[in-house]
Design an enzyme around this catalytic site. Sequence first.
Site: not given
Ligand code: NAI
Length: 307
Positions: A20, A74, A101, A166, A170, A198
């Site tokens: 995302l 981070s 995010n 989580y 959240k 997503a």
């Molecule tokens: P993703 O795993 O592709 O993105 C998360 C990103 O956060 C990764 O690129 C990761 O390297 C980065 N990250 C992890 N620890 C970090 C830190 N300490 N500092 C900075 N960056 C860090 O997964 P996605 O799905 O794109 O998730 C994005 C957000 O959306 C997250 O907060 C997730 O919980 C939330 N979310 C996603 C949903 C979905 O359907 N994909 C559903 C509900 C929430």
Amino acid sequence: MEKVRFENRVAVITGAGGGLGRAYATLLASRGAKVIVNDPGGTFDGTGSDPTAARKVAAEILAAGGEAVVSHDSVEEWESAQNIIETALDHYGRLDILINNAGVLRDKSLLKMTVEDYRKVMAVHLDGTFFCTKAAFALMKEQSYGRIVSTSSAAGLYGNFGQTNYGAAKLGIAGLMNSVAQEGSRYNIKANTIIPTAGTRMTFTVMPEEVIDKIGPEYVAPIVAWLCSDSCNVSGKMFSAGGGYFSRAAVIEGRGVVFDTGRSITVEMIAAEIDRIMDLEGSSEHGSAVEHAGALLARLNNVHDKF
Ligand code: NAI
């Protein structure tokens, strides 16, 4: 309709090295924003690091004619979160937009969840959102302009098996944004919450492949971009988005019952009225805790006439 643009706007997007975050970064940059692509990289459970994740997204933006710099700090610690925000200041002299995010998953049922798994998830999601928001808010307040979008989840709003850590983090984020929205209202700082659905590496294990392919992050990005834009006129609200669906989510409270406090209120009175207490017909949404208190006193006044 006039095109939504982000010229002269500087945006920090945490966790923008994929999923995302990448979709938000590329969309904002394509509309003229200068973007800090933040991501230390690493696996979905928060182990390891990989600087190429953020670099690839920044390179993609630059190749398309946009502007971007990378940050590998981070969000988890106050000092490193401040570094992320300072990257915007160092490179572009201001910060207009923050998208919280970044995220990791450590799913386990409650009894199997270690304290470390709990703390890690709270640290990245809730602490990280607090730290980045606090650092960004100082700059936004000074310039009387800011747009903050933070990321909640259906697991937080509605619960999910194996996600106590989580889910807590959240829903905490939604609560955090509610109060930030109120503190920001005097300074044209709008703070909202996105509840995305997503296909990303985070949902890869729980969604069938054909669904993942059809509901990419690009279907969430447009509403996040609008919430980051000058034209955004809402604050303290939650929006659900995924696969082309966009909606507002809210906390509501029922009309309930009011007992006469002239006599003792017994447990049996609650038992007898539990259906009416549960009933949400005619429920209301409150804009703040103060508004909630006012509505409660008004309800009591209708019955007791003593406030
Ligand atoms: P993703 O795993 O592709 O993105 C998360 C990103 O956060 C990764 O690129 C990761 O390297 C980065 N990250 C992890 N620890 C970090 C830190 N300490 N500092 C900075 N960056 C860090 O997964 P996605 O799905 O794109 O998730 C994005 C957000 O959306 C997250 O907060 C997730 O919980 C939330 N979310 C996603 C949903 C979905 O359907 N994909 C559903 C509900 C929430």
